[in-house]
Design a protein around this motif. Structure first.
Motif, PDB file in Angstrom:
ATOM      1  N   PRO A   1       0.826  -1.209   0.000  1.00  0.00           N
ATOM      2  CA  PRO A   1       0.000   0.000   0.000  1.00  0.00           C
ATOM      3  C   PRO A   1       0.858   1.256   0.000  1.00  0.00           C
ATOM      4  CG  PRO A   1       0.037  -0.995   2.185  1.00  0.00           C
ATOM      5  CD  PRO A   1       0.722  -1.957   1.262  1.00  0.00           C
ATOM      6  N   ASP A   2       0.347   2.321  -0.615  1.00  0.00           N
ATOM      7  CA  ASP A   2       1.076   3.584  -0.593  1.00  0.00           C
ATOM      8  C   ASP A   2       0.849   4.269   0.751  1.00  0.00           C
ATOM      9  OD1 ASP A   2      -1.405   4.904  -0.659  1.00  0.00           O
ATOM     10  OD2 ASP A   2      -1.311   5.241  -2.815  1.00  0.00           O
ATOM     11  N   LYS A   3       1.444   5.447   0.893  1.00  0.00           N
ATOM     12  CA  LYS A   3       1.449   6.099   2.204  1.00  0.00           C
ATOM     13  C   LYS A   3       0.039   6.455   2.678  1.00  0.00           C
ATOM     14  CE  LYS A   3       4.416   9.217   4.785  1.00  0.00           C
ATOM     15  NZ  LYS A   3       5.535  10.177   4.714  1.00  0.00           N
ATOM     16  N   SER A   4      -0.790   6.951   1.787  1.00  0.00           N
ATOM     17  CA  SER A   4      -2.154   7.307   2.198  1.00  0.00           C
ATOM     18  C   SER A   4      -2.949   6.066   2.580  1.00  0.00           C
ATOM     19  CB  SER A   4      -2.857   8.075   1.078  1.00  0.00           C
ATOM     20  OG  SER A   4      -3.016   7.250  -0.067  1.00  0.00           O
ATOM     21  N   GLU A   5      -2.750   4.979   1.879  1.00  0.00           N
ATOM     22  CA  GLU A   5      -3.433   3.729   2.224  1.00  0.00           C
ATOM     23  C   GLU A   5      -2.948   3.210   3.575  1.00  0.00           C
ATOM     24  OE1 GLU A   5      -4.230   1.873  -2.219  1.00  0.00           O
ATOM     25  OE2 GLU A   5      -2.277   1.622  -1.287  1.00  0.00           O
ATOM     26  N   ARG A   6      -1.664   3.353   3.843  1.00  0.00           N
ATOM     27  CA  ARG A   6      -1.140   2.922   5.140  1.00  0.00           C
ATOM     28  C   ARG A   6      -1.743   3.744   6.275  1.00  0.00           C
ATOM     29  NH1 ARG A   6       4.000   3.977   5.832  1.00  0.00           N
ATOM     30  NH2 ARG A   6       4.563   4.814   3.797  1.00  0.00           N
ATOM     31  N   TRP A   7      -1.921   5.029   6.052  1.00  0.00           N
ATOM     32  CA  TRP A   7      -2.507   5.839   7.125  1.00  0.00           C
ATOM     33  C   TRP A   7      -3.931   5.390   7.434  1.00  0.00           C
ATOM     34  CZ3 TRP A   7      -1.429   7.947  11.275  1.00  0.00           C
ATOM     35  CH2 TRP A   7      -2.263   8.886  11.894  1.00  0.00           C
ATOM     36  N   GLY A   8      -4.673   4.933   6.409  1.00  0.00           N
ATOM     37  CA  GLY A   8      -5.996   4.388   6.665  1.00  0.00           C
ATOM     38  C   GLY A   8      -5.947   3.164   7.572  1.00  0.00           C
ATOM     39  N   ILE A   9      -4.925   2.335   7.412  1.00  0.00           N
ATOM     40  CA  ILE A   9      -4.759   1.167   8.282  1.00  0.00           C
ATOM     41  C   ILE A   9      -4.469   1.626   9.706  1.00  0.00           C
ATOM     42  CG2 ILE A   9      -3.357  -0.888   8.721  1.00  0.00           C
ATOM     43  CD1 ILE A   9      -2.875  -1.022   5.660  1.00  0.00           C
ATOM     44  N   TYR A  10      -3.609   2.641   9.857  1.00  0.00           N
ATOM     45  CA  TYR A  10      -3.323   3.194  11.181  1.00  0.00           C
ATOM     46  C   TYR A  10      -4.603   3.697  11.841  1.00  0.00           C
ATOM     47  CZ  TYR A  10       1.830   3.420  10.845  1.00  0.00           C
ATOM     48  OH  TYR A  10       3.182   3.127  10.776  1.00  0.00           O
ATOM     49  N   GLN A  11      -5.385   4.464  11.108  1.00  0.00           N
ATOM     50  CA  GLN A  11      -6.602   5.041  11.677  1.00  0.00           C
ATOM     51  C   GLN A  11      -7.537   3.967  12.213  1.00  0.00           C
ATOM     52  OE1 GLN A  11      -7.902   7.456   8.291  1.00  0.00           O
ATOM     53  NE2 GLN A  11      -7.724   9.256   9.577  1.00  0.00           N
ATOM     54  N   ASP A  12      -7.777   2.950  11.415  1.00  0.00           N
ATOM     55  CA  ASP A  12      -8.710   1.909  11.834  1.00  0.00           C
ATOM     56  C   ASP A  12      -8.190   1.157  13.047  1.00  0.00           C
ATOM     57  OD1 ASP A  12     -11.056   1.938  10.288  1.00  0.00           O
ATOM     58  OD2 ASP A  12     -10.880  -0.205   9.880  1.00  0.00           O
ATOM     59  N   ALA A  13      -6.895   0.855  13.052  1.00  0.00           N
ATOM     60  CA  ALA A  13      -6.325   0.132  14.192  1.00  0.00           C
ATOM     61  C   ALA A  13      -6.469   0.933  15.476  1.00  0.00           C
ATOM     62  CB  ALA A  13      -4.856  -0.195  13.919  1.00  0.00           C
ATOM     63  N   ILE A  14      -6.278   2.244  15.398  1.00  0.00           N
ATOM     64  CA  ILE A  14      -6.409   3.079  16.583  1.00  0.00           C
ATOM     65  C   ILE A  14      -7.864   3.158  17.031  1.00  0.00           C
ATOM     66  CG2 ILE A  14      -6.091   5.408  17.494  1.00  0.00           C
ATOM     67  CD1 ILE A  14      -3.529   3.792  17.157  1.00  0.00           C
ATOM     68  N   LYS A  15      -8.806   3.103  16.108  1.00  0.00           N
ATOM     69  CA  LYS A  15     -10.214   3.074  16.497  1.00  0.00           C
ATOM     70  C   LYS A  15     -10.524   1.828  17.330  1.00  0.00           C
ATOM     71  CE  LYS A  15     -11.947   5.658  12.483  1.00  0.00           C
ATOM     72  NZ  LYS A  15     -12.808   5.583  11.284  1.00  0.00           N
ATOM     73  N   VAL A  16      -9.962   0.694  16.941  1.00  0.00           N
ATOM     74  CA  VAL A  16     -10.151  -0.525  17.730  1.00  0.00           C
ATOM     75  C   VAL A  16      -9.551  -0.335  19.118  1.00  0.00           C
ATOM     76  CG1 VAL A  16      -9.643  -2.991  17.913  1.00  0.00           C
ATOM     77  CG2 VAL A  16     -10.158  -1.988  15.674  1.00  0.00           C
ATOM     78  N   PHE A  17      -8.356   0.212  19.162  1.00  0.00           N
ATOM     79  CA  PHE A  17      -7.663   0.484  20.416  1.00  0.00           C
ATOM     80  C   PHE A  17      -8.511   1.374  21.315  1.00  0.00           C
ATOM     81  CE2 PHE A  17      -4.525   2.972  22.859  1.00  0.00           C
ATOM     82  CZ  PHE A  17      -3.717   1.984  23.371  1.00  0.00           C
ATOM     83  N   GLN A  18      -9.090   2.407  20.732  1.00  0.00           N
ATOM     84  CA  GLN A  18      -9.939   3.324  21.478  1.00  0.00           C
ATOM     85  C   GLN A  18     -11.189   2.626  22.000  1.00  0.00           C
ATOM     86  OE1 GLN A  18     -11.886   6.342  19.143  1.00  0.00           O
ATOM     87  NE2 GLN A  18     -11.750   7.847  20.794  1.00  0.00           N
ATOM     88  N   ALA A  19     -11.805   1.808  21.155  1.00  0.00           N
ATOM     89  CA  ALA A  19     -13.038   1.138  21.547  1.00  0.00           C
ATOM     90  C   ALA A  19     -12.836   0.150  22.691  1.00  0.00           C
ATOM     91  CB  ALA A  19     -13.631   0.407  20.337  1.00  0.00           C
TER      92      ALA A  19
END
Length: 268
Positions: free
Chosen positions: A247-265
């Motif tokens: 994945p390119d950089k913007s796609e990788r940031w989407g993976i980061y965002q979702d993972a942190i949402k799980v962490f938050q939940a």
């Protein structure tokens, strides 16, 4: 010169850091809406800088910088450092995941998790959900002792994705008592959280994920952060060739965002 700021007192501040890093990527507008309340309550830059540095260095592939930041965080707050490390490790695994249409033979301890896809307004399945289920069926046939979890809420005309998926699989020869329908999830984050609960309740210890090629990396990161080890993935054939490269950089940031949402939940 790298500063030596104070560490986080809580994982909530970790989430603030992610928002700050997002702002660095594209200005304040880049901060995800789900982090806006945390941004508004942000503490001083000095409080955020250490974890921000670790995330930023990880995102940019600066191994030395990330190692230094995590070492300082570990010395100051070992529990938060461990949780932070889990998220970053999960993201790293997700980024390296390669879409693969071939089944991954597994045993009874491994759940097959088929992720949902939005239904049509009349409650019938879109073609891509059928594609995912076809990949799930191949996986189920290759792993006859594995339980199956189908996950998705988002009801249309009174039918949830999970219900429609279970009906399709049982209509294609899979025993109904083998298929566990999760029918509340409205996002990949919730797919991971709610399915993890089911996986544990049925005695499985890990999972093979089934989704589309353009979705499998994000799903992998979410399930890993949720606490489900992912031992394999299998996908539909939709745009497979385009999704095989990293994945390119913007796609990788989407993976980061979702993972942190799980962490938050999870209440961190």
């Amino acid at each position: 010169m790298r500063k030596s700021p104070k560490c986080f007192a809580s994982a909530r501040r970790f989430l603030v850091v992610v928002a700050s890093a997002a702002a660095l990527f594209g200005g304040v507008e880049a901060v995800p809406a789900w982090l806006t309340p945390a941004v508004a309550a942000a503490s001083t830059p000095a409080d955020r800088a250490l974890a921000e540095q670790a995330i930023w260095d990880n995102y940019n592939g600066d191994v030395v910088g990330q190692t230094m930041a995590m070492a300082k965080l570990t010395a100051a707050d070992p529990a938060l450092a461990q949780r932070t490390g889990q998220v970053l490790s999960s993201v790293g695994t997700a980024v390296l995941t390669v879409p693969n249409p071939a089944p991954v033979p597994a045993g009874a301890q491994t759940a097959i998790v088929v992720l949902g896809y939005g239904l049509l307004p009349n409650g019938t399945m879109r073609p891509e959900l059928v594609n995912r289920l076809s990949a799930g069926l191949r996986e189920a046939q290759a792993s006859p002792s594995s339980p199956i979890v189908v996950t998705g809420g988002n009801p249309q005309s009174g039918v949830t994705e999970g219900q429609a998926m279970k009906a399709w699989l049982t209509g294609h020869g899979i025993s109904a008592d083998r298929v566990h329908a999760e029918t509340r999830a409205n996002s990949t984050v919730q797919n991971a959280l709610f399915s993890t609960t089911i996986i544990k309740s049925i005695g499985a210890t890990d999972a093979v994920l089934v989704s589309s090629p353009d979705h499998i990396r994000r799903a992998t990161g979410d399930f890993l952060v949720a606490g489900t080890p992912v031992v394999g993935v299998t996908t539909s054939l939709t745009e497979l060739a385009a999704q095989v490269p990293p994945p390119d950089k913007s796609e990788r940031w989407g993976i980061y965002q979702d993972a942190i949402k799980v962490f938050q939940a999870q209440g961190n």
